[in-house]
Design a protein around this motif. Structure first.
Motif, PDB file in Angstrom:
ATOM      1  N   MET A 177       0.856  -1.248   0.011  1.00 58.15           N
ATOM      2  CA  MET A 177      -0.044   0.008  -0.099  1.00 58.15           C
ATOM      3  C   MET A 177       0.988   1.327  -0.184  1.00 58.15           C
ATOM      4  N   SER A 178       0.503   2.097  -0.872  1.00 59.62           N
ATOM      5  CA  SER A 178       1.290   3.633  -0.828  1.00 59.62           C
ATOM      6  C   SER A 178       1.339   4.142   0.258  1.00 59.62           C
ATOM      7  N   GLU A 179       2.312   5.264   0.383  1.00 59.22           N
ATOM      8  CA  GLU A 179       2.299   6.090   1.754  1.00 59.22           C
ATOM      9  C   GLU A 179       1.107   6.845   1.890  1.00 59.22           C
ATOM     10  N   LEU A 180       0.656   6.977   2.965  1.00 54.89           N
ATOM     11  CA  LEU A 180      -0.931   7.679   3.243  1.00 54.89           C
ATOM     12  C   LEU A 180      -0.394   9.253   3.163  1.00 54.89           C
ATOM     13  N   THR A 181      -1.414   9.903   2.785  1.00 56.46           N
ATOM     14  CA  THR A 181      -1.339  11.377   2.942  1.00 56.46           C
ATOM     15  C   THR A 181      -1.773  11.692   4.435  1.00 56.46           C
ATOM     16  N   ASP A 182      -1.755  13.099   4.893  1.00 51.01           N
ATOM     17  CA  ASP A 182      -2.100  13.209   6.016  1.00 51.01           C
ATOM     18  C   ASP A 182      -3.501  13.244   6.490  1.00 51.01           C
ATOM     19  N   ILE A 183      -4.360  13.646   4.994  1.00 49.50           N
ATOM     20  CA  ILE A 183      -5.752  13.575   5.032  1.00 49.50           C
ATOM     21  C   ILE A 183      -6.305  12.137   5.152  1.00 49.50           C
ATOM     22  N   GLU A 184      -5.574  11.056   4.732  1.00 45.74           N
ATOM     23  CA  GLU A 184      -6.021   9.782   4.639  1.00 45.74           C
ATOM     24  C   GLU A 184      -5.671   9.271   6.041  1.00 45.74           C
ATOM     25  N   LYS A 185      -4.795   9.744   6.597  1.00 43.91           N
ATOM     26  CA  LYS A 185      -4.440   9.278   8.169  1.00 43.91           C
ATOM     27  C   LYS A 185      -5.422   9.946   8.979  1.00 43.91           C
ATOM     28  N   ALA A 186      -5.846  11.073   8.833  1.00 45.56           N
ATOM     29  CA  ALA A 186      -6.782  11.656   9.657  1.00 45.56           C
ATOM     30  C   ALA A 186      -8.304  11.037   9.506  1.00 45.56           C
ATOM     31  N   LEU A 211     -14.787  16.532  14.721  1.00 48.28           N
ATOM     32  CA  LEU A 211     -15.056  17.310  13.509  1.00 48.28           C
ATOM     33  C   LEU A 211     -15.521  18.557  13.880  1.00 48.28           C
ATOM     34  N   LYS A 212     -16.210  18.798  14.974  1.00 51.43           N
ATOM     35  CA  LYS A 212     -16.672  20.138  15.489  1.00 51.43           C
ATOM     36  C   LYS A 212     -15.610  21.246  15.632  1.00 51.43           C
ATOM     37  N   HIS A 213     -14.328  20.714  15.795  1.00 52.59           N
ATOM     38  CA  HIS A 213     -13.452  21.658  16.068  1.00 52.59           C
ATOM     39  C   HIS A 213     -12.717  22.160  14.612  1.00 52.59           C
ATOM     40  N   LEU A 214     -13.033  21.419  13.658  1.00 52.42           N
ATOM     41  CA  LEU A 214     -12.382  21.666  12.382  1.00 52.42           C
ATOM     42  C   LEU A 214     -13.054  22.866  11.454  1.00 52.42           C
ATOM     43  N   GLY A 215     -12.427  23.197  10.475  1.00 50.20           N
ATOM     44  CA  GLY A 215     -13.188  24.211   9.544  1.00 50.20           C
ATOM     45  C   GLY A 215     -13.951  23.299   8.502  1.00 50.20           C
ATOM     46  N   PRO A 216     -14.846  23.905   7.790  1.00 47.30           N
ATOM     47  CA  PRO A 216     -15.554  23.356   6.590  1.00 47.30           C
ATOM     48  C   PRO A 216     -14.736  22.747   5.595  1.00 47.30           C
ATOM     49  N   LYS A 217     -13.778  23.151   5.212  1.00 46.12           N
ATOM     50  CA  LYS A 217     -13.015  22.706   4.205  1.00 46.12           C
ATOM     51  C   LYS A 217     -12.234  21.320   4.510  1.00 46.12           C
ATOM     52  N   GLU A 218     -11.622  21.548   5.905  1.00 46.45           N
ATOM     53  CA  GLU A 218     -10.803  20.252   6.591  1.00 46.45           C
ATOM     54  C   GLU A 218     -11.726  19.130   6.446  1.00 46.45           C
ATOM     55  N   VAL A 219     -12.886  19.379   7.080  1.00 36.91           N
ATOM     56  CA  VAL A 219     -13.952  18.239   7.065  1.00 36.91           C
ATOM     57  C   VAL A 219     -14.228  17.549   5.813  1.00 36.91           C
ATOM     58  N   ILE A 249      -6.304  24.155  18.376  1.00 38.98           N
ATOM     59  CA  ILE A 249      -7.473  23.933  17.488  1.00 38.98           C
ATOM     60  C   ILE A 249      -8.099  25.334  17.189  1.00 38.98           C
ATOM     61  N   ASN A 250      -8.589  25.603  16.024  1.00 38.27           N
ATOM     62  CA  ASN A 250      -9.247  26.617  15.496  1.00 38.27           C
ATOM     63  C   ASN A 250     -10.673  26.461  15.601  1.00 38.27           C
ATOM     64  N   ASN A 251     -11.334  26.723  16.500  1.00 37.74           N
ATOM     65  CA  ASN A 251     -12.947  26.292  16.600  1.00 37.74           C
ATOM     66  C   ASN A 251     -13.715  27.752  16.312  1.00 37.74           C
ATOM     67  N   ASP A 252     -13.389  28.632  15.546  1.00 35.59           N
ATOM     68  CA  ASP A 252     -14.199  29.882  15.655  1.00 35.59           C
ATOM     69  C   ASP A 252     -14.771  29.722  14.267  1.00 35.59           C
ATOM     70  N   ARG A 253     -14.973  28.865  13.526  1.00 31.54           N
ATOM     71  CA  ARG A 253     -15.882  28.502  12.286  1.00 31.54           C
ATOM     72  C   ARG A 253     -16.261  27.335  12.397  1.00 31.54           C
TER      73      ARG A 253
END
Length: 331
Positions: free
Chosen positions: A1-10, A26-34, A71-75
Motif C-alpha cells: 500500500m502506498s504512503e498515506l497522505t495526512d488527510i488519509e491518516k486523519a 470534527l466540530k473543532h475543524l473548519g468546513p474545508k478540512e472536514v 485547534i481553531n474552532n471559531d468557524r
C-alpha cells in the motif's frame, strides 16, 4: 500500500474512533478540512489492521510530544458531509456537533448548502442579504451570489463593499431571527463585516464569467470602487510576485494533477517560477506531464487555478505564507 497522505491518516483515525468521538473532533475543524477528510473516508477500502494500528501509534506519538493541540474552532462545518459521507451518517455527525456546540443562527448558515442560503435570503431586504453574505466565508458567499440574477448580485456586492461596522444590536436582531428557524443558542459578537477587501475575496471565488460581468456592472456604477476591488484581488498570475519559500509551501499541498492542468493556462514565466521551486527530478517530471497533456478546456484550467489560489489564501490566513496584492483578470 502506498504512503498515506495526512488527510488519509486523519480519515482512518476518525473512522477508528467511531461516530460519537469523531463528531467531537470534527466540530473543532473548519468546513474545508472536514470536506477533505469526509471525501477521504469514502475512498478508503480494505485498509489492513496493521496500517490502522500504525496510524494510531503515529498519532499518539505526536500527541505525547505536545502539551496541547491547538485547534481553531471559531468557524463551523458546512453540510458538505452529505456528499462526502452520505445523508444518514452526515446527519448523525452534524446533529451531534450542533447539539454540543453553542452555534448561533448566523453560524448555522455555514453548515448549509449555498442554494439553501440563497433561497432563505431571496425575499429578504437587500441590506439583510448583504450582511448575511458578508458573514459567510468568501467561497461560500461566492456560491450563494451565483444563485441571484445580475442586478441583485451587483447590488449585493456593492452593499457588502460599503459595509464596515454593524451595530451589535442590529446583528443581534438578525441572529435572533435566524435562531427562530435553526434553534441556536449563542449570539454573535461580530461587529465588523464586509468592506472592499472582503468583497475582493468573494470575487476571487466567483466563476470567471460571473466575475467579469459583475466587475463591469460595478465599474458602470462606481469606477473607483471597481478599481479598489480589482487592486485587492489576488489571481493566478500574481503568484509570480510571491517569494520562493512561499511558493514551495504552496506546492507541498497541491497534487500534480491539479498543478498540470493549472499550468496549461499559465504564462511561461510563471511556469518557470514553479519549476525552479521544485527538485530537479520533480520539475523534469512536471515538464513531461505538461508536454504529454492534451488540450484542456478553459473551465478546467480556471477551476484548477482557483483550487491552488484557495490553498494559497488559506496558508496566508494561517500566517504560513505572504501573498502580494493586485491583479488582472484570470486567463
Amino acid at each position: 500500500m502506498s504512503e498515506l497522505t495526512d488527510i488519509e491518516k486523519a480519515a482512518i483515525l476518525l473512522i477508528s474512533l467511531g461516530e460519537s468521538d469523531a463528531a467531537e473532533v470534527l466540530k473543532h475543524l473548519g468546513p474545508k478540512e472536514v470536506q477533505k477528510i469526509g471525501e477521504a473516508m469514502t475512498q478508503l477500502d480494505n485498509v489492513p489492521q496493521s496500517r490502522v494500528e500504525s496510524v494510531v501509534t503515529d498519532f499518539l506519538g505526536v500527541v505525547s510530544d505536545q502539551t496541547g493541540i491547538g485547534i481553531n474552532n471559531d468557524r463551523y462545518i458546512k453540510a458538505m458531509l452529505n456528499q462526502a459521507l452520505g445523508e444518514e451518517k452526515a446527519k448523525t455527525l452534524i446533529d451531534r456537533i450542533l447539539m454540543t456546540t453553542n452555534t448561533s443562527g448566523l453560524d448555522t448558515l455555514r453548515w448549509m448548502d449555498p442554494r439553501q442560503v440563497a433561497e432563505l435570503l431571496r425575499y429578504e431586504h437587500p441590506q439583510i442579504q448583504a450582511v448575511v453574505v458578508a458573514y459567510l466565508d468568501p467561497d461560500q458567499a461566492a456560491s450563494v451570489l451565483s444563485f441571484f440574477d445580475d442586478k441583485v448580485r451587483t447590488d449585493m456586492v456593492m452593499r457588502i463593499a460599503a459595509l464596515d461596522r454593524i451595530q451589535p444590536q442590529a446583528l443581534q436582531e438578525l441572529n435572533d431571527m435566524l435562531e427562530t428557524q435553526f434553534s441556536g443558542t449563542r449570539t454573535s459578537q461580530t461587529t465588523t463585516l464586509g468592506g472592499v477587501r472582503h468583497t475582493a475575496d468573494i470575487m476571487n471565488y466567483l466563476d470567471s464569467t460571473i466575475e467579469a460581468e459583475l466587475m463591469d456592472a460595478i465599474k458602470d456604477s462606481d469606477e473607483g470602487l471597481a478599481q479598489e476591488i480589482q487592486d485587492l484581488m489576488f489571481v493566478f498570475d500574481n503568484l509570480l510576485d510571491v517569494d520562493d519559500m512561499s511558493i514551495q509551501v504552496i506546492l507541498r499541498e497541491i497534487s500534480t494533477d491539479i498543478l498540470v492542468v493549472a499550468l496549461k493556462g499559465a504564462d511561461t514565466s510563471l511556469q518557470e517560477k514553479i519549476f525552479k521551486n521544485m527538485s530537479k527530478r520533480a520539475a523534469e517530471l512536471l515538464r513531461d506531464d505538461l508536454e504529454a497533456k492534451g488540450p484542456v478546456r478553459v473551465s478546467e484550467v480556471e477551476a484548477a487555478q482557483k483550487e491552488i489560489l484557495s490553498v494559497a489564501r488559506r496558508l496566508a490566513d494561517e500566517g504560513e505564507i505572504v501573498l502580494g496584492g493586485g491583479g488582472e483578470d484570470m486567463i
